[in-house]
Design a protein around this motif. Structure first.
Motif, short mmCIF file in Angstrom:
data_model
loop_
_atom_site.label_atom_id
_atom_site.label_comp_id
_atom_site.label_asym_id
_atom_site.label_seq_id
_atom_site.Cartn_x
_atom_site.Cartn_y
_atom_site.Cartn_z
N LYS A 167 29.25 -7.46 44.60
CA LYS A 167 30.02 -6.98 42.90
C LYS A 167 28.59 -5.84 42.76
CE LYS A 167 32.10 -11.66 42.51
NZ LYS A 167 31.79 -12.96 41.85
N ARG A 168 28.78 -5.33 41.14
CA ARG A 168 27.35 -5.07 40.98
C ARG A 168 26.25 -5.46 40.82
NH1 ARG A 168 28.65 0.10 38.07
NH2 ARG A 168 26.64 -0.40 36.96
N GLU A 169 25.99 -6.65 40.28
CA GLU A 169 24.61 -7.03 40.78
C GLU A 169 24.76 -7.89 41.80
OE1 GLU A 169 25.04 -10.33 38.07
OE2 GLU A 169 26.80 -11.81 39.26
N GLU A 170 25.43 -7.51 42.39
CA GLU A 170 25.07 -7.52 44.22
C GLU A 170 24.16 -7.21 44.52
OE1 GLU A 170 28.42 -11.18 44.79
OE2 GLU A 170 28.70 -9.13 45.28
N VAL A 171 25.18 -5.69 44.72
CA VAL A 171 24.54 -4.42 45.11
C VAL A 171 23.20 -4.08 44.57
CG1 VAL A 171 25.12 -2.19 45.02
CG2 VAL A 171 26.87 -3.41 45.97
N ALA A 172 22.58 -4.75 43.19
CA ALA A 172 21.31 -4.17 42.93
C ALA A 172 20.18 -4.87 43.13
CB ALA A 172 21.31 -4.27 41.39
N LYS A 173 21.16 -5.67 44.03
CA LYS A 173 20.51 -6.81 44.52
C LYS A 173 19.35 -6.51 46.05
CE LYS A 173 17.57 -10.59 44.80
NZ LYS A 173 16.86 -10.48 46.25
N VAL A 174 20.16 -6.08 46.53
CA VAL A 174 20.71 -5.14 47.89
C VAL A 174 19.56 -3.94 47.98
CG1 VAL A 174 21.97 -4.23 50.34
CG2 VAL A 174 22.67 -5.88 48.74
N VAL A 175 20.27 -3.06 47.05
CA VAL A 175 19.61 -1.18 46.77
C VAL A 175 17.73 -1.92 46.54
CG1 VAL A 175 19.40 0.12 45.29
CG2 VAL A 175 21.57 -0.15 46.66
N SER A 176 18.13 -3.11 45.82
CA SER A 176 16.24 -3.22 45.45
C SER A 176 15.39 -3.54 46.39
CB SER A 176 16.57 -4.17 44.25
OG SER A 176 16.22 -5.32 44.91
N SER A 177 16.26 -3.67 47.97
CA SER A 177 15.27 -3.99 48.81
C SER A 177 14.63 -2.91 49.60
CB SER A 177 15.69 -4.95 49.43
OG SER A 177 16.66 -5.29 50.17
N ALA A 178 15.86 -2.14 48.69
CA ALA A 178 15.35 -0.39 50.05
C ALA A 178 14.62 0.56 49.27
CB ALA A 178 16.63 0.01 50.31
N MET A 179 14.20 -0.04 48.25
CA MET A 179 13.58 1.24 47.32
C MET A 179 12.35 0.63 46.71
SD MET A 179 15.67 0.78 43.97
CE MET A 179 14.77 -0.32 42.40
N THR A 180 11.12 1.94 46.67
CA THR A 180 10.06 1.34 46.08
C THR A 180 9.95 1.05 44.72
OG1 THR A 180 9.84 4.12 46.19
CG2 THR A 180 8.67 2.40 48.27
N ALA A 226 29.91 -8.08 37.18
CA ALA A 226 30.94 -8.90 38.05
C ALA A 226 31.89 -8.20 38.77
CB ALA A 226 31.32 -10.31 37.50
N LYS A 227 31.93 -6.93 38.33
CA LYS A 227 32.20 -5.40 38.79
C LYS A 227 32.82 -5.56 40.26
CE LYS A 227 35.08 -1.57 37.08
NZ LYS A 227 35.37 -0.09 36.57
N ALA A 228 33.52 -5.00 41.15
CA ALA A 228 33.70 -5.28 42.39
C ALA A 228 33.46 -3.85 42.64
CB ALA A 228 35.15 -5.55 43.13
N LEU A 229 32.23 -3.26 43.72
CA LEU A 229 32.56 -2.19 43.94
C LEU A 229 33.43 -1.13 45.01
CD1 LEU A 229 29.14 -0.33 43.70
CD2 LEU A 229 29.19 -0.91 46.29
N THR A 230 33.70 0.05 44.57
CA THR A 230 34.21 1.03 45.04
C THR A 230 33.52 1.94 46.27
OG1 THR A 230 34.23 2.78 44.01
CG2 THR A 230 35.92 1.24 43.38
N ARG A 231 34.70 2.11 47.40
CA ARG A 231 33.88 3.13 49.15
C ARG A 231 33.48 4.26 47.48
NH1 ARG A 231 35.68 3.21 53.99
NH2 ARG A 231 36.52 4.95 53.68
N ALA A 232 33.76 4.85 46.63
CA ALA A 232 33.15 6.24 46.47
C ALA A 232 31.75 5.79 46.07
CB ALA A 232 34.53 6.84 45.15
N GLU A 233 31.90 4.62 45.51
CA GLU A 233 30.71 3.97 44.70
C GLU A 233 29.28 3.93 45.29
OE1 GLU A 233 33.17 2.12 40.37
OE2 GLU A 233 32.39 1.29 42.14
N ALA A 234 29.73 3.09 46.03
CA ALA A 234 29.10 2.58 47.52
C ALA A 234 28.03 4.31 47.95
CB ALA A 234 29.69 1.56 49.04
N VAL A 235 29.04 5.37 48.63
CA VAL A 235 28.25 6.14 48.46
C VAL A 235 27.55 7.07 48.27
CG1 VAL A 235 29.68 8.58 49.19
CG2 VAL A 235 30.65 6.46 50.56
N LYS A 236 27.89 7.23 46.77
CA LYS A 236 26.93 7.97 45.77
C LYS A 236 25.65 7.09 45.80
CE LYS A 236 26.17 8.63 40.94
NZ LYS A 236 24.44 7.91 40.54
N ILE A 237 25.59 5.41 45.88
CA ILE A 237 24.50 4.86 45.14
C ILE A 237 23.38 4.84 46.71
CG2 ILE A 237 23.52 2.37 45.31
CD1 ILE A 237 26.05 1.79 43.95
N ILE A 238 24.14 4.92 48.03
CA ILE A 238 23.61 4.79 49.06
C ILE A 238 23.08 7.01 49.38
CG2 ILE A 238 23.67 5.05 52.20
CD1 ILE A 238 25.87 2.64 50.95
#
Length: 324
Positions: A167-180, A226-238
């Motif tokens: 989910k979007r909020e879950e991704v935010a938690k992961v991404v926050s651990s990989a950025m300054t 709570a919206k699920a992430l798509t493959r395209a969205e994941a690629v853009k974020i990373i």
């Protein structure tokens, strides 16, 4: 020099760690006799340590990568076409045997782990006690890498739920651990109309990644946590993380009284004996691994806005002082 260094000879300052922005990332101090690290498992509704997002309709105000020819048959005209092609060039995504990418297909926790590990070239692995991740599964080592880097923990019932859409909020938690996060304070996501529906454990991360521009809101001023992430969205974020963060790989600190600042370090930071009796300063550094203090005569190691999976102090009765 591996990390940007600023001389701080004679500097005497008191530094504090920003624990809120990195809630959920282990930051423990252990000695060299420690052999087993207990994973921090969290409840999916209160403390889950991952994050996800959907960007197909999201406000993508960041500059797009240069236009190149599409490789897949189903991304021509897609909003994420250029990000997908750039990710292919960087080598962290691939498509399906039928020549498609399926950009709008949702992505699972295991799949997101693989993409992030591949993009950051993580190698360190950690053991875990997840009952639903077997050594025979294709994602077994990807989960081990994600745990070692502090991206994911798990749920309180010792599961990882690898096949659940992230989910979007879950991704935010992961991404926050990989950025300054230095210099990115602000109201950000708190101004979105549905920010109140973000779970408490995810709110600091949602706001941090919003302020950094990695996961924004939608044109209707919602976040849809709570919206699920798509493959395209994941690629853009990373892709945005790779392009905008100062990423370094496993460093050794050998000089004293210098400030090592503003980097995401993949692997460990080793503080060596050559620092002598001086001080070591780290500021706005994310360590996707451990800080290992080999120096036995160093005065202090001062940390501000620093996260690491563990701080490991080598040497019996090592007198080094760690100031946060």
């Amino acid at each position: 020099m591996i990390i940007k260094k600023i001389a701080v000879l004679g500097l005497c300052i008191s530094l504090t760690i920003n624990s809120v922005a990195y809630a959920g990332v282990l930051d423990s101090i252990i000695d060299e006799s420690t052999t087993v690290e207990e994973l921090d498992t969290e409840d999916s509704n209160e403390k889950e340590d991952s994050a996800t997002e959907d960007l197909s309709e999201e406000d993508t105000t960041v500059e797009e990568p240069a236009v190149i020819t599409a490789k897949f048959s189903d991304i021509e005209g897609h909003w994420a076409k250029n990000w997908i092609n750039e990710a292919i060039k960087l080598g962290f995504v691939s498509g399906y045997d039928d020549g498609t990418f399926k950009p709008d297909r949702t992505i699972t926790r295991a799949e997101f782990s693989k993409l992030l590990n591949g993009a950051l070239k993580t190698e360190k692995k950690a053991d875990f006690n997840f009952t639903d991740v077997k050594s025979s599964e294709w994602f077994y080592d990807e989960v081990r890498k994600s745990v070692a880097s502090g991206f994911f923990s798990g749920y309180e019932n010792n599961t990882f739920r690898p096949n659940n859409p992230i989910k979007r909020e879950e991704v935010a938690k992961v991404v926050s651990s990989a950025m300054t996060t230095g210099g990115v304070d602000g109201e950000g996501a708190t101004l979105l109309s549905d920010y109140g529906t973000v779970q408490e454990w995810a709110k600091p991360s949602v706001n941090a990644v919003y302020n950094k521009g990695y996961i924004l809101g939608y044109p209707d001023k919602t976040y849809q946590p709570a919206k699920a992430l798509t493959r395209a969205e994941a690629v853009k974020i990373i892709y945005e993380i790779i392009e905008n963060e100062n990423i370094e790989y496993g460093i050794n600190i050998t000089n004293y009284d210098e400030l090592y600042t503003s980097a995401v370090v993949v692997g460990d930071i080793n503080i060596l004996d050559s620092v002598g009796t001086g001080n070591v300063y780290l500021k706005n550094v994310v360590v996707l691994g451990d800080i290992v203090i080999h120096a036995t005569k160093a005065n202090t190691v001062q940390l501000t806005d620093v996260t690491a999976r563990n701080i490991v102090v080598k040497g019996e009765n090592n007198p080094v002082k760690i100031v946060k």
